[in-house]
Design an enzyme around this catalytic site. Structure first.
Site, PDB file in Angstrom:
ATOM      1  N   LYS A 274       0.812  -1.216   0.000  1.00  0.00           N
ATOM      2  CA  LYS A 274       0.000   0.000   0.000  1.00  0.00           C
ATOM      3  C   LYS A 274       0.846   1.267   0.000  1.00  0.00           C
ATOM      4  O   LYS A 274       2.049   1.253   0.252  1.00  0.00           O
ATOM      5  CB  LYS A 274      -0.976  -0.025   1.176  1.00  0.00           C
ATOM      6  CG  LYS A 274      -2.158  -0.951   0.919  1.00  0.00           C
ATOM      7  CD  LYS A 274      -3.286  -0.707   1.887  1.00  0.00           C
ATOM      8  CE  LYS A 274      -4.559  -1.418   1.409  1.00  0.00           C
ATOM      9  NZ  LYS A 274      -5.669  -1.232   2.356  1.00  0.00           N
TER      10      LYS A 274
ATOM     11  N   ARG B  56      -4.601  -9.761   4.465  1.00  0.00           N
ATOM     12  CA  ARG B  56      -4.975  -9.724   3.047  1.00  0.00           C
ATOM     13  C   ARG B  56      -3.732  -9.350   2.242  1.00  0.00           C
ATOM     14  O   ARG B  56      -3.198  -8.246   2.394  1.00  0.00           O
ATOM     15  CB  ARG B  56      -6.097  -8.707   2.834  1.00  0.00           C
ATOM     16  CG  ARG B  56      -6.602  -8.612   1.402  1.00  0.00           C
ATOM     17  CD  ARG B  56      -7.763  -7.619   1.325  1.00  0.00           C
ATOM     18  NE  ARG B  56      -8.274  -7.510  -0.035  1.00  0.00           N
ATOM     19  CZ  ARG B  56      -7.810  -6.676  -0.943  1.00  0.00           C
ATOM     20  NH1 ARG B  56      -6.809  -5.850  -0.651  1.00  0.00           N
ATOM     21  NH2 ARG B  56      -8.328  -6.654  -2.163  1.00  0.00           N
TER      22      ARG B  56
END
Length: 290
Positions: free
Chosen positions: A225, A259
């Site tokens: 991210k 995840r």
């Protein structure tokens, strides 16, 4: 509150059992793989590889999280529903999650065999939780700072970001249970990068223990991210080391579900942390004993 058993689909996960959720993007424009699993065969190969590598959950997404071309509910369903049905046929015991904020898509994928609805946009469509309750599937309750789906944060501010995360996710979780979602199938997610700048996401990580202490199982979506990229000044394809470092910290603080894009690397990190913590025995322990 102590952590209990997490139940998703046919699977039960003990309190100290870290769980990997592998990302399978059914989009032509995903930020990480630019559509590598948009077509069926590469996507199914990705599922097989992920399961072999230790993933217990497959998270199927039909819409890119960030801004981009508009994707209607009909198109999102076209990308995900048939694929969910095929994954269920080929892998009857894997937990199938679908990353969607739309209740009509949620209903269609539950009919096809999904076990978990991953609501990454924090209840933007309040009816999604009703779908989870009706089908008795799991639900991920995420903090997105009130952001509209597929928007990026702009000068977002919180008096206390973790207090806001707790207020929102606990409220969503309790509402889900009140609607009929099984309590043991509800997870909370701090929503790294969603409605947050990099400092917010770092603080959410540093204080993750406050979420764990609520007793709800915590899911973290950290993989490659922007907050990792900005922290280390690295482009998307060079964020693995930062992601794994953040994964190790999150595991030590008690997160339950991860995840991820890179399953095998994450599995090693989680196994190492679990063994240091005393929740797992070493795979081999002969040093000094021969």
């Amino acid at each position: 509150m102590s952590q209990g058993t997490l139940r998703l689909g046919r699977r039960e996960f003990a309190a100290h059992e870290p769980v990997i959720m592998a990302i399978v993007n059914r989009t032509p424009d995903s930020f990480y793989d630019q559509g590598a699993t948009f077509r069926d065969e590469p996507a199914l190969a990705r599922v097989e590889e992920a399961v072999a590598g230790g993933a217990a959950i497959i998270d199927v997404g039909g819409v890119k999280a960030g801004p981009g071309d508009e994707v209607s509910a009909e198109e999102e369903a076209r990308r995900t529903v048939g694929f969910v049905a095929e994954v269920r046929r080929r892998f009857p015991d894997v937990v199938i999650s679908v990353d969607t904020w739309r209740h009509d898509v949620g209903e269609a994928v539950c009919e096809a065999g999904a076990d978990l609805l991953n609501d990454a946009w924090g209840g933007a469509d309040a009816r999604l939780a009703e779908v989870a309750a009706r089908y008795r599937v799991g639900l991920v309750c995420t903090h997105a700072g009130g952001a509209e789906p597929r928007t990026r944060p702009h000068r977002v501010a919180y008096d206390d970001v973790v207090a806001d995360i707790l207020r929102v996710t606990l409220g969503l979780a309790e509402r889900a249970v009140a609607l009929g979602v099984p309590r043991e199938s509800v997870l909370i997610d701090p929503g790294h990068d969603f409605g947050k700048n990099t400092r917010h996401s770092l603080e959410a990580t540093r204080r993750l223990g406050e979420m764990v202490e609520t007793g709800w199982p915590v899911l973290v979506s950290l993989s490659n991210k922007d907050f990792v990229g900005e922290t280390l000044d690295r482009p998307v394809k060079e964020r693995l080391i930062g992601t794994l470092a953040t994964t190790a910290v999150s595991a030590w603080l008690g997160a339950r579900v991860y995840r991820v894009h890179e399953v095998a690397e994450t599995r090693q990190v989680l196994d190492m942390v679990a063994t240091i913590a005393g929740h797992r025995v070493p795979a081999v322990a002969r040093r000094g004993l021969a």
